[in-house]
Design a protein around this motif. Structure first.
Motif, PDB file in Angstrom:
ATOM      1  N   ASP A   1      16.484  11.702  -3.019  1.00 52.55           N
ATOM      2  CA  ASP A   1      16.529  10.503  -3.835  1.00 52.55           C
ATOM      3  C   ASP A   1      17.351   9.390  -3.194  1.00 52.55           C
ATOM      4  OD1 ASP A   1      14.991  11.766  -5.758  1.00 52.55           O
ATOM      5  OD2 ASP A   1      16.708  12.375  -6.955  1.00 52.55           O
ATOM      6  N   GLY A   2      18.258   9.728  -2.300  1.00 51.42           N
ATOM      7  CA  GLY A   2      19.125   8.737  -1.672  1.00 51.42           C
ATOM      8  C   GLY A   2      18.388   7.731  -0.814  1.00 51.42           C
ATOM      9  N   ARG A   3      17.140   7.972  -0.535  1.00 52.00           N
ATOM     10  CA  ARG A   3      16.367   7.056   0.292  1.00 52.00           C
ATOM     11  C   ARG A   3      15.606   6.030  -0.531  1.00 52.00           C
ATOM     12  NH1 ARG A   3      11.118  10.061   2.334  1.00 52.00           N
ATOM     13  NH2 ARG A   3      10.456  10.991   0.393  1.00 52.00           N
TER      14      ARG A   3
ATOM     15  N   GLN B   1       0.840  -1.192   0.000  1.00 55.25           N
ATOM     16  CA  GLN B   1       0.000   0.000   0.000  1.00 55.25           C
ATOM     17  C   GLN B   1       0.880   1.249   0.000  1.00 55.25           C
ATOM     18  OE1 GLN B   1      -3.434  -0.100  -0.242  1.00 55.25           O
ATOM     19  NE2 GLN B   1      -2.964  -2.261  -0.592  1.00 55.25           N
ATOM     20  N   ASP B   2       0.325   2.363  -0.425  1.00 49.20           N
ATOM     21  CA  ASP B   2       1.063   3.631  -0.442  1.00 49.20           C
ATOM     22  C   ASP B   2       1.666   3.939   0.924  1.00 49.20           C
ATOM     23  OD1 ASP B   2       0.396   4.015  -3.105  1.00 49.20           O
ATOM     24  OD2 ASP B   2      -1.120   5.556  -2.688  1.00 49.20           O
ATOM     25  N   SER B   3       0.891   3.747   1.964  1.00 47.58           N
ATOM     26  CA  SER B   3       1.372   4.071   3.313  1.00 47.58           C
ATOM     27  C   SER B   3       2.564   3.206   3.711  1.00 47.58           C
ATOM     28  CB  SER B   3       0.242   3.927   4.330  1.00 47.58           C
ATOM     29  OG  SER B   3      -0.261   2.604   4.331  1.00 47.58           O
ATOM     30  N   GLU B   4       2.617   1.970   3.216  1.00 48.75           N
ATOM     31  CA  GLU B   4       3.743   1.090   3.525  1.00 48.75           C
ATOM     32  C   GLU B   4       5.004   1.558   2.799  1.00 48.75           C
ATOM     33  OE1 GLU B   4       1.346  -3.061   4.326  1.00 48.75           O
ATOM     34  OE2 GLU B   4       1.591  -2.395   2.250  1.00 48.75           O
ATOM     35  N   VAL B   5       4.873   1.917   1.535  1.00 45.91           N
ATOM     36  CA  VAL B   5       6.020   2.449   0.789  1.00 45.91           C
ATOM     37  C   VAL B   5       6.486   3.752   1.429  1.00 45.91           C
ATOM     38  CG1 VAL B   5       6.834   3.327  -1.432  1.00 45.91           C
ATOM     39  CG2 VAL B   5       5.304   1.339  -1.374  1.00 45.91           C
ATOM     40  N   ASP B   6       5.551   4.602   1.788  1.00 45.87           N
ATOM     41  CA  ASP B   6       5.898   5.875   2.428  1.00 45.87           C
ATOM     42  C   ASP B   6       6.603   5.645   3.766  1.00 45.87           C
ATOM     43  OD1 ASP B   6       4.741   7.141   0.270  1.00 45.87           O
ATOM     44  OD2 ASP B   6       2.886   7.653   1.333  1.00 45.87           O
ATOM     45  N   TYR B   7       6.193   4.627   4.491  1.00 46.02           N
ATOM     46  CA  TYR B   7       6.858   4.291   5.763  1.00 46.02           C
ATOM     47  C   TYR B   7       8.323   3.947   5.508  1.00 46.02           C
ATOM     48  CZ  TYR B   7       8.391   1.502   9.721  1.00 46.02           C
ATOM     49  OH  TYR B   7       9.118   0.994  10.763  1.00 46.02           O
TER      50      TYR B   7
ATOM     51  N   LEU C   1      11.864   5.987   6.719  1.00 41.96           N
ATOM     52  CA  LEU C   1      12.944   5.437   7.551  1.00 41.96           C
ATOM     53  C   LEU C   1      14.301   6.003   7.173  1.00 41.96           C
ATOM     54  CD1 LEU C   1      12.026   1.629   7.697  1.00 41.96           C
ATOM     55  CD2 LEU C   1      11.755   3.334   9.515  1.00 41.96           C
ATOM     56  N   PHE C   2      14.408   6.500   5.944  1.00 42.86           N
ATOM     57  CA  PHE C   2      15.710   6.925   5.430  1.00 42.86           C
ATOM     58  C   PHE C   2      15.764   8.417   5.121  1.00 42.86           C
ATOM     59  CE2 PHE C   2      15.082   2.447   4.537  1.00 42.86           C
ATOM     60  CZ  PHE C   2      16.173   1.931   5.211  1.00 42.86           C
TER      61      PHE C   2
ATOM     62  N   ALA D   1      14.816   2.133   0.709  1.00 41.51           N
ATOM     63  CA  ALA D   1      13.380   1.866   0.889  1.00 41.51           C
ATOM     64  C   ALA D   1      12.930   0.712   0.000  1.00 41.51           C
ATOM     65  CB  ALA D   1      12.565   3.124   0.586  1.00 41.51           C
ATOM     66  N   ALA D   2      13.494   0.615  -1.203  1.00 38.78           N
ATOM     67  CA  ALA D   2      13.162  -0.488  -2.097  1.00 38.78           C
ATOM     68  C   ALA D   2      13.635  -1.814  -1.512  1.00 38.78           C
ATOM     69  CB  ALA D   2      13.764  -0.249  -3.473  1.00 38.78           C
ATOM     70  N   ILE D   3      14.800  -1.810  -0.891  1.00 43.11           N
ATOM     71  CA  ILE D   3      15.302  -3.031  -0.249  1.00 43.11           C
ATOM     72  C   ILE D   3      14.358  -3.469   0.860  1.00 43.11           C
ATOM     73  CG2 ILE D   3      17.166  -3.952   1.197  1.00 43.11           C
ATOM     74  CD1 ILE D   3      19.074  -2.126  -0.470  1.00 43.11           C
ATOM     75  N   ARG D   4      13.963  -2.540   1.718  1.00 41.13           N
ATOM     76  CA  ARG D   4      13.019  -2.879   2.793  1.00 41.13           C
ATOM     77  C   ARG D   4      11.681  -3.334   2.223  1.00 41.13           C
ATOM     78  NH1 ARG D   4      14.474  -1.014   8.079  1.00 41.13           N
ATOM     79  NH2 ARG D   4      16.709  -1.387   8.113  1.00 41.13           N
ATOM     80  N   SER D   5      11.256  -2.733   1.128  1.00 36.52           N
ATOM     81  CA  SER D   5       9.999  -3.131   0.483  1.00 36.52           C
ATOM     82  C   SER D   5      10.092  -4.570  -0.016  1.00 36.52           C
ATOM     83  CB  SER D   5       9.673  -2.185  -0.673  1.00 36.52           C
ATOM     84  OG  SER D   5       9.428  -0.879  -0.203  1.00 36.52           O
TER      85      SER D   5
END
Length: 95
Positions: free
Chosen positions: A48-50, A32-38, A42-43, A54-58
């Protein structure tokens, strides 16, 4: 819950994360959008460096979803949740 993909990763960090993890199909929504935004949050608040972290955590979160599922076969059609989980973890390592 909301899921959006605007196909504009150059101007949207959320779209960039979705593109990197392959979560671009509205008929097969993974996060969900909120999960990607979370994960983006975190970073850092911006930048753009995040996107890659964030993709790794996703990917790890998507792999965790697949870990809860079982492989199934129905009338010759197989769905390999374990294969999807392994692919997500491999992609996280590549990112």
């Amino acid at each position: 819950m909301a899921w959006t993909y605007g196909a504009d990763p150059a101007n949207s960090n959320r779209d960039a994360v979705r593109l990197l993890v392959g979560d671009t199909n509205t008929n097969d929504q993974l996060l969900q959008d909120s999960e990607v935004d979370y994960f983006l949050g975190l970073f850092g608040a911006t930048g753009d460096g995040r996107v890659v972290p964030a993709a790794i955590r996703s990917c790890e979160a998507i792999a965790a979803k697949f870990a809860r599922q079982v492989d199934t076969t129905n009338q010759g059609l197989s769905v390999g949740a374990a294969d999807r989980q392994a692919h997500c973890l491999e992609l996280a390592g590549q990112l």
